[in-house]
Each structure stands twice: as structure tokens, then as C-alpha cells.
Design a protein around this motif. Structure first.
Motif, PDB file in Angstrom:
ATOM      1  N   MET A  11       0.863  -1.185   0.000  1.00  0.00           N
ATOM      2  CA  MET A  11       0.000   0.000   0.000  1.00  0.00           C
ATOM      3  C   MET A  11       0.895   1.230   0.000  1.00  0.00           C
ATOM      4  O   MET A  11       1.975   1.201   0.580  1.00  0.00           O
ATOM      5  CB  MET A  11      -0.849   0.063   1.267  1.00  0.00           C
ATOM      6  N   THR A  12       0.435   2.296  -0.595  1.00  0.00           N
ATOM      7  CA  THR A  12       1.181   3.540  -0.505  1.00  0.00           C
ATOM      8  C   THR A  12       0.918   4.164   0.859  1.00  0.00           C
ATOM      9  O   THR A  12      -0.082   3.861   1.519  1.00  0.00           O
ATOM     10  CB  THR A  12       0.759   4.538  -1.599  1.00  0.00           C
ATOM     11  N   ALA A  13       1.820   5.045   1.260  1.00  0.00           N
ATOM     12  CA  ALA A  13       1.640   5.754   2.529  1.00  0.00           C
ATOM     13  C   ALA A  13       0.363   6.586   2.484  1.00  0.00           C
ATOM     14  O   ALA A  13      -0.334   6.726   3.489  1.00  0.00           O
ATOM     15  CB  ALA A  13       2.853   6.626   2.823  1.00  0.00           C
ATOM     16  N   THR A  14       0.027   7.110   1.329  1.00  0.00           N
ATOM     17  CA  THR A  14      -1.194   7.912   1.183  1.00  0.00           C
ATOM     18  C   THR A  14      -2.436   7.051   1.410  1.00  0.00           C
ATOM     19  O   THR A  14      -3.344   7.447   2.147  1.00  0.00           O
ATOM     20  CB  THR A  14      -1.241   8.570  -0.207  1.00  0.00           C
ATOM     21  N   GLU A  15      -2.469   5.864   0.796  1.00  0.00           N
ATOM     22  CA  GLU A  15      -3.612   4.957   0.986  1.00  0.00           C
ATOM     23  C   GLU A  15      -3.742   4.537   2.444  1.00  0.00           C
ATOM     24  O   GLU A  15      -4.835   4.561   3.014  1.00  0.00           O
ATOM     25  CB  GLU A  15      -3.443   3.700   0.119  1.00  0.00           C
ATOM     26  N   LEU A  16      -2.620   4.170   3.044  1.00  0.00           N
ATOM     27  CA  LEU A  16      -2.644   3.710   4.423  1.00  0.00           C
ATOM     28  C   LEU A  16      -3.042   4.842   5.368  1.00  0.00           C
ATOM     29  O   LEU A  16      -3.783   4.625   6.326  1.00  0.00           O
ATOM     30  CB  LEU A  16      -1.274   3.139   4.807  1.00  0.00           C
TER      31      LEU A  16
ATOM     32  N   LYS B 220       6.807   2.615 -10.994  1.00  0.00           N
ATOM     33  CA  LYS B 220       5.579   3.107 -11.626  1.00  0.00           C
ATOM     34  C   LYS B 220       5.788   3.044 -13.134  1.00  0.00           C
ATOM     35  O   LYS B 220       6.713   3.643 -13.658  1.00  0.00           O
ATOM     36  CB  LYS B 220       5.282   4.550 -11.208  1.00  0.00           C
ATOM     37  N   TRP B 221       4.963   2.286 -13.816  1.00  0.00           N
ATOM     38  CA  TRP B 221       5.111   2.077 -15.246  1.00  0.00           C
ATOM     39  C   TRP B 221       4.145   2.972 -16.014  1.00  0.00           C
ATOM     40  O   TRP B 221       2.977   3.064 -15.670  1.00  0.00           O
ATOM     41  CB  TRP B 221       4.795   0.629 -15.595  1.00  0.00           C
ATOM     42  N   THR B 222       4.630   3.564 -17.099  1.00  0.00           N
ATOM     43  CA  THR B 222       3.745   4.290 -18.002  1.00  0.00           C
ATOM     44  C   THR B 222       3.132   3.266 -18.956  1.00  0.00           C
ATOM     45  O   THR B 222       3.630   2.147 -19.096  1.00  0.00           O
ATOM     46  CB  THR B 222       4.511   5.338 -18.831  1.00  0.00           C
ATOM     47  N   ALA B 223       2.080   3.665 -19.635  1.00  0.00           N
ATOM     48  CA  ALA B 223       1.444   2.767 -20.607  1.00  0.00           C
ATOM     49  C   ALA B 223       2.433   2.391 -21.712  1.00  0.00           C
ATOM     50  O   ALA B 223       2.464   1.244 -22.161  1.00  0.00           O
ATOM     51  CB  ALA B 223       0.205   3.427 -21.201  1.00  0.00           C
ATOM     52  N   GLN B 224       3.260   3.337 -22.130  1.00  0.00           N
ATOM     53  CA  GLN B 224       4.250   3.055 -23.185  1.00  0.00           C
ATOM     54  C   GLN B 224       5.274   2.031 -22.723  1.00  0.00           C
ATOM     55  O   GLN B 224       5.656   1.143 -23.485  1.00  0.00           O
ATOM     56  CB  GLN B 224       4.968   4.333 -23.607  1.00  0.00           C
ATOM     57  N   GLN B 225       5.724   2.144 -21.470  1.00  0.00           N
ATOM     58  CA  GLN B 225       6.691   1.186 -20.943  1.00  0.00           C
ATOM     59  C   GLN B 225       6.087  -0.208 -20.862  1.00  0.00           C
ATOM     60  O   GLN B 225       6.728  -1.194 -21.215  1.00  0.00           O
ATOM     61  CB  GLN B 225       7.176   1.627 -19.558  1.00  0.00           C
TER      62      GLN B 225
ATOM     63  N   GLU C  15      14.200  -6.171 -16.913  1.00  0.00           N
ATOM     64  CA  GLU C  15      13.162  -5.177 -16.648  1.00  0.00           C
ATOM     65  C   GLU C  15      12.793  -5.109 -15.163  1.00  0.00           C
ATOM     66  O   GLU C  15      11.955  -4.310 -14.774  1.00  0.00           O
ATOM     67  CB  GLU C  15      11.905  -5.497 -17.471  1.00  0.00           C
ATOM     68  N   GLY C  16      13.426  -5.954 -14.336  1.00  0.00           N
ATOM     69  CA  GLY C  16      13.120  -5.942 -12.908  1.00  0.00           C
ATOM     70  C   GLY C  16      11.804  -6.618 -12.586  1.00  0.00           C
ATOM     71  O   GLY C  16      11.149  -6.301 -11.599  1.00  0.00           O
ATOM     72  N   LEU C  17      11.409  -7.571 -13.405  1.00  0.00           N
ATOM     73  CA  LEU C  17      10.145  -8.290 -13.229  1.00  0.00           C
ATOM     74  C   LEU C  17      10.441  -9.762 -12.983  1.00  0.00           C
ATOM     75  O   LEU C  17      11.574 -10.205 -13.074  1.00  0.00           O
ATOM     76  CB  LEU C  17       9.279  -8.153 -14.492  1.00  0.00           C
ATOM     77  N   HIS C  18       9.391 -10.522 -12.704  1.00  0.00           N
ATOM     78  CA  HIS C  18       9.525 -11.965 -12.593  1.00  0.00           C
ATOM     79  C   HIS C  18       8.247 -12.606 -13.102  1.00  0.00           C
ATOM     80  O   HIS C  18       7.212 -11.957 -13.212  1.00  0.00           O
ATOM     81  CB  HIS C  18       9.858 -12.401 -11.162  1.00  0.00           C
ATOM     82  N   GLU C  19       8.334 -13.885 -13.421  1.00  0.00           N
ATOM     83  CA  GLU C  19       7.200 -14.571 -14.030  1.00  0.00           C
ATOM     84  C   GLU C  19       5.993 -14.686 -13.121  1.00  0.00           C
ATOM     85  O   GLU C  19       4.905 -14.917 -13.577  1.00  0.00           O
ATOM     86  CB  GLU C  19       7.617 -15.962 -14.508  1.00  0.00           C
ATOM     87  N   GLY C  20       6.168 -14.508 -11.817  1.00  0.00           N
ATOM     88  CA  GLY C  20       5.059 -14.620 -10.883  1.00  0.00           C
ATOM     89  C   GLY C  20       4.170 -13.388 -10.843  1.00  0.00           C
ATOM     90  O   GLY C  20       3.215 -13.343 -10.104  1.00  0.00           O
ATOM     91  N   VAL C  21       4.468 -12.396 -11.652  1.00  0.00           N
ATOM     92  CA  VAL C  21       3.671 -11.172 -11.662  1.00  0.00           C
ATOM     93  C   VAL C  21       2.265 -11.508 -12.119  1.00  0.00           C
ATOM     94  O   VAL C  21       2.064 -12.208 -13.114  1.00  0.00           O
ATOM     95  CB  VAL C  21       4.301 -10.115 -12.606  1.00  0.00           C
TER      96      VAL C  21
END
Length: 104
Positions: free
Chosen positions: A21-26, A63-68, A91-97
Motif C-alpha cells: 500500500m502507498t503511505a497515502t492509501e494507508l 511506476k510504469w507508463t502505458a508506453q513502458q 526489466e526488474g520483473l519476474h514470471e510470478g507477476v
């Protein structure tokens, strides 16, 4: 208002997730200001970095843009196995996403 270390720790865990969660949401949920929550998270990361035996506190998700997103999806199209794994690691990702699929 003084907060206990246990409460601060619980708030940091909620910001780290899963689900993160972001600090703002929390802040909206628990009534602690966003700057205070962000400060607790920074302190937790600083303490974790100073303790070599501790597991590091992960950085905030990118935070990903639509283009990314489109660029990575297009690059991944048709890849499998090691090639897909290499792309995801770059890309800093993994298959479990978790992927939300568009309705057919």
C-alpha cells in the motif's frame, strides 16, 4: 501522539505488502499522516541496510507508463524459457507477476 514500535512495524509491513500500500492509501485507513508513514518506511529501510544479517527492505515498486508496459509486453511476445527469463530480469520483473487479462 507517540506510537509504539509494534504499531510502526505493522504500518511498515502494510506498506511493503503483499499487497503493498502507498503511505497515502494507508494514511486514509489508519489516520496517521502520510509524511509520518513515509518517514517510518525510510527509517525501516535505513535500519535494514545497516544490518547485514537482515533481509533488506524492498524498494517501492516501479511506476510504469502505458508506453513502458506496451514495450515490455511487445518484447515478451513469443519468448519462452531462458529468453523470457532474461527479459524479465532486465526489466526488474519476474514470471510470478499477476497479469490482468482483457475480456475476450
Amino acid at each position: 501522539m507517540p506510537y509504539t514500535d509494534a504499531f510502526k512495524s505493522q504500518m511498515v509491513k502494510r506498506m511493503l505488502g503483499p499487497p503493498a500500500m502507498t503511505a497515502t492509501e494507508l494514511s486514509k485507513q489508519v489516520g496517521v499522516t502520510q509524511p509520518t508513514l513515509s518517514m517510518w518506511l525510510r527509517e525501516a529501510r535505513r535500519v535494514a541496510a545497516a544490518m547485514p544479517d537482515e533481509k533488506p527492505v524492498p524498494a517501492a515498486p516501479k511506476k510504469w507508463t502505458a508506453q513502458q508496459k506496451l514495450r515490455v509486453v511487445a518484447a515478451a511476445h513469443g519468448l519462452e524459457g531462458e529468453a523470457l527469463g532474461a527479459l524479465l530480469r532486465r526489466e526488474g520483473l519476474h514470471e510470478g507477476v499477476r497479469v490482468r487479462r482483457a475480456p475476450s
